[in-house]
Design an enzyme around this catalytic site. Structure first.
Site, PDB file in Angstrom:
ATOM      1  N   HIS A   1       0.863  -1.191   0.000  1.00  0.00           N
ATOM      2  CA  HIS A   1       0.000   0.000   0.000  1.00  0.00           C
ATOM      3  C   HIS A   1       0.893   1.234   0.000  1.00  0.00           C
ATOM      4  CE1 HIS A   1      -3.814   2.074   1.831  1.00  0.00           C
ATOM      5  NE2 HIS A   1      -3.105   2.924   1.091  1.00  0.00           N
TER       6      HIS A   1
ATOM      7  N   HIS B   1       1.435   4.759  -2.539  1.00  0.00           N
ATOM      8  CA  HIS B   1       1.112   5.584  -3.701  1.00  0.00           C
ATOM      9  C   HIS B   1       2.400   6.236  -4.191  1.00  0.00           C
ATOM     10  CE1 HIS B   1      -3.263   5.332  -2.850  1.00  0.00           C
ATOM     11  NE2 HIS B   1      -2.837   5.269  -1.600  1.00  0.00           N
TER      12      HIS B   1
ATOM     13  N   HIS C   1      -9.398   0.800  -1.333  1.00  0.00           N
ATOM     14  CA  HIS C   1      -9.393   1.504  -0.059  1.00  0.00           C
ATOM     15  C   HIS C   1     -10.797   1.416   0.532  1.00  0.00           C
ATOM     16  CE1 HIS C   1      -5.648   3.018  -1.548  1.00  0.00           C
ATOM     17  NE2 HIS C   1      -5.516   3.960  -0.643  1.00  0.00           N
TER      18      HIS C   1
ATOM     19  N   GLU D   1     -11.208   3.472   6.075  1.00  0.00           N
ATOM     20  CA  GLU D   1     -10.256   4.418   6.668  1.00  0.00           C
ATOM     21  C   GLU D   1     -11.081   5.531   7.307  1.00  0.00           C
ATOM     22  OE1 GLU D   1      -6.537   7.357   5.397  1.00  0.00           O
ATOM     23  OE2 GLU D   1      -7.935   6.640   3.879  1.00  0.00           O
TER      24      GLU D   1
ATOM     25  N   ASP E   1       1.833   4.083   2.757  1.00  0.00           N
ATOM     26  CA  ASP E   1       0.804   4.920   2.142  1.00  0.00           C
ATOM     27  C   ASP E   1       1.417   6.048   1.305  1.00  0.00           C
ATOM     28  OD1 ASP E   1      -1.717   5.745   1.454  1.00  0.00           O
ATOM     29  OD2 ASP E   1      -2.341   6.343   3.460  1.00  0.00           O
ATOM     30  N   ASP E   2       1.594   7.227   1.890  1.00  0.00           N
ATOM     31  CA  ASP E   2       2.168   8.392   1.202  1.00  0.00           C
ATOM     32  C   ASP E   2       3.305   8.940   2.062  1.00  0.00           C
ATOM     33  OD1 ASP E   2       0.084   8.966  -1.094  1.00  0.00           O
ATOM     34  OD2 ASP E   2      -1.079   8.564   0.709  1.00  0.00           O
TER      35      ASP E   2
END
Length: 351
Positions: free
Chosen positions: A32, A34, A212, A215, A293-294
C-alpha cells in the site's frame, strides 16, 4: 501449528521488543504505497525547476509546514497540487527510482505500488508517458537492487465510473505493465458500489482487485468492497474494529488488510499511535500488514512505520516477524516466490 508459527514461538528473544536493526533485516513487502505520495519536497523542487513550474511554496520547509493535515481531504488537496510537477517520462522514472532506493535501504524485497493515471491524464499527460517512466524504473529496481514488483492502477473514486472505464480502456494496451486495479482518493460519499461495473470488467481482464475501504468510511464500505467489488485485499480497513462480525469474517476468510499506521495518525483516524489497533487485530488472527501509504507526506517510509509500532505499542520481534510474513503471504507473487521469501525471513528470525 505451521512450521513458521513454530519457529516464531520457539525463537530466542521472540518476545523482546523489536529494535531497528532487526526490523531493517526482516525481508518485507510493501502493498500500500502511492508512488505520487513518495514525492519528497526536494525532488518536487527539482522537477518544478526542470519543467519551468512555479510552486506556491518558497522552500522545502514551507512545504513541510503545509503538511499539517486535519483529515483525508485536506491531505488530498495538497497531494494533487504537488503531483503537477510530474510531466515527463524521466520525471516518473526519477520519482519511482527514488522510492526504490529507499526500499533497498530498508530491507523491502517486493513492492506492489499504486499509481493514479487520472491525476496525470486529466492534466494532458499521456498514459504511455506515465507507464514508461514507472515501468522502466521498476525494471531497473529488479535488475540493480533485486526488488521485485507488481504495479497497481488506481481509479479516483471522487470521479465517475465512466471516467474509470475510460482510464481502463486507455490502459488495455499496457496490461503487461500492471497486475491489478485499485480504488483510492476521497472515501466518504463515494461507496464501492459506485464502481461495481468497472471492477467486474477488470476481473474479466484477469486483473487483481484491491480497494481503499474503512479508513474514513464506515463498515459498509468494507462490506461493499468485498461483496460487490470482489476485492482480494482491503487497503486500510481499520474501521473493521467497529464490528465484531466484520473482524471475525476478515480473520475467517483470510482477507489481508494493508494498514498504514503513520498515515492513520497523521490523518487523525487515531489521535496517537498508542491508540492504533493493528497489534490487537494481529492477535485476533487477521492478516494485517504494515505499509507507508504516502511517506513523503506522512513522515516515514516502511521502516519508520514498523519502528513506530515498536516505540508506541511495544511490538515484539515475534509480532514484527509475523507482520512481515503476512506481507509476503498477502502479496500477488507466486507460491514459489513466497516460499523463498519466507525462507529468508526464517533465516533472520533464527539468527
Amino acid at each position: 501449528m505451521s512450521g513458521f508459527e513454530h519457529i516464531l514461538q520457539n525463537t530466542r528473544a521472540a518476545s523482546e521488543r523489536a529494535d531497528e536493526a532487526f526490523l531493517r533485516a526482516l525481508p518485507k513487502t510493501e502493498l500500500h504505497l502511492h508512488l505520487e505520495g513518495s514525492l519528497e519536497p526536494e525532488l518536487m523542487f527539482e522537477l518544478a525547476a526542470r519543467n519551468g513550474i512555479q510552486l506556491p511554496y518558497q522552500d522545502v520547509d514551507q512545504i513541510r509546514q503545509a503538511y499539517n493535515f486535519t483529515n483525508l481531504q485536506s491531505f488530498l488537496d495538497i497531494y494533487y497540487q504537488c503531483a503537477d510537477v510530474l510531466r515527463t517520462e524521466q520525471d516518473f522514472y526519477d520519482l519511482t527510482w527514488a522510492y526504490l532506493q529507499r526500499c533497498h535501504e530498508e530491507g523491502v524485497v517486493h513492492i506492489e505500488p499504486f499509481f493514479d493515471p487520472q491525476t496525470h491524464t486529466d492534466r494532458g499527460i499521456a498514459m504511455q508517458t506515465v507507464l514508461d517512466g514507472i515501468s522502466r524504473a521498476l525494471a531497473d529496481g529488479h535488475e540493480q537492487l533485486g526488488i521485485s514488483s507488481g504495479l497497481i492502477l488506481c481509479f479516483l473514486r471522487h470521479l465517475s465510473e465512466e471516467a474509470a472505464f475510460a482510464t481502463l480502456e486507455q490502459a488495455i494496451p499496457y496490461l503487461h505493465v500492471f497486475i491489478g486495479v485499485g480504488l483510492d482518493s476521497s472515501e466518504l460519499g463515494n461507496p464501492p458500489e459506485k464502481f461495481a461495473k468497472v471492477f467486474a470488467a477488470a476481473a474479466e481482464l484477469g486483473l487483481h482487485r484491491v480497494a481503499h475501504a474503512g479508513e474514513e468510511g464506515p463498515i459498509a464500505y468494507i462490506e461493499g468492497a468485498l461483496d460487490v467489488l470482489n476485492v482480494e485485499r482491503i487497503d486500510h480497513g481499520v474501521r473493521c474494529t467497529d464490528s465484531e462480525a466484520m473482524m471475525t469474517r476478515l480473520a475467517a476468510e483470510g482477507i489481508p488488510l494493508t494498514v498504514c499506521p503513520l498515515s492513520n495518525t497523521r490523518l487523525k483516524v487515531y489521535q496517537h499511535m498508542s491508540e492504533h489497533p493493528i497489534l490487537e487485530l494481529l492477535q485476533r488472527g487477521l492478516c494485517v500488514t504494515v505499509n507507508a501509504d504516502d511517506p513523503a507526506f506522512f513522515g516515514g517510509y516502511l521502516l519508520a512505520n514498523y519502528q513506530a509500532l515498536a516505540d508506541h505499542l511495544g511490538m515484539t520481534r515475534g509480532q514484527a516477524a509475523q507482520l512481515a510474513a503476512n506481507s509476503i503471504q498477502a502479496s500477488f507473487i507466486t507460491v514459489e516466490q513466497k516460499t523463498l521469501l519466507l525462507e529468508k525471513l526464517e533465516q533472520v528470525i533464527v539468527a
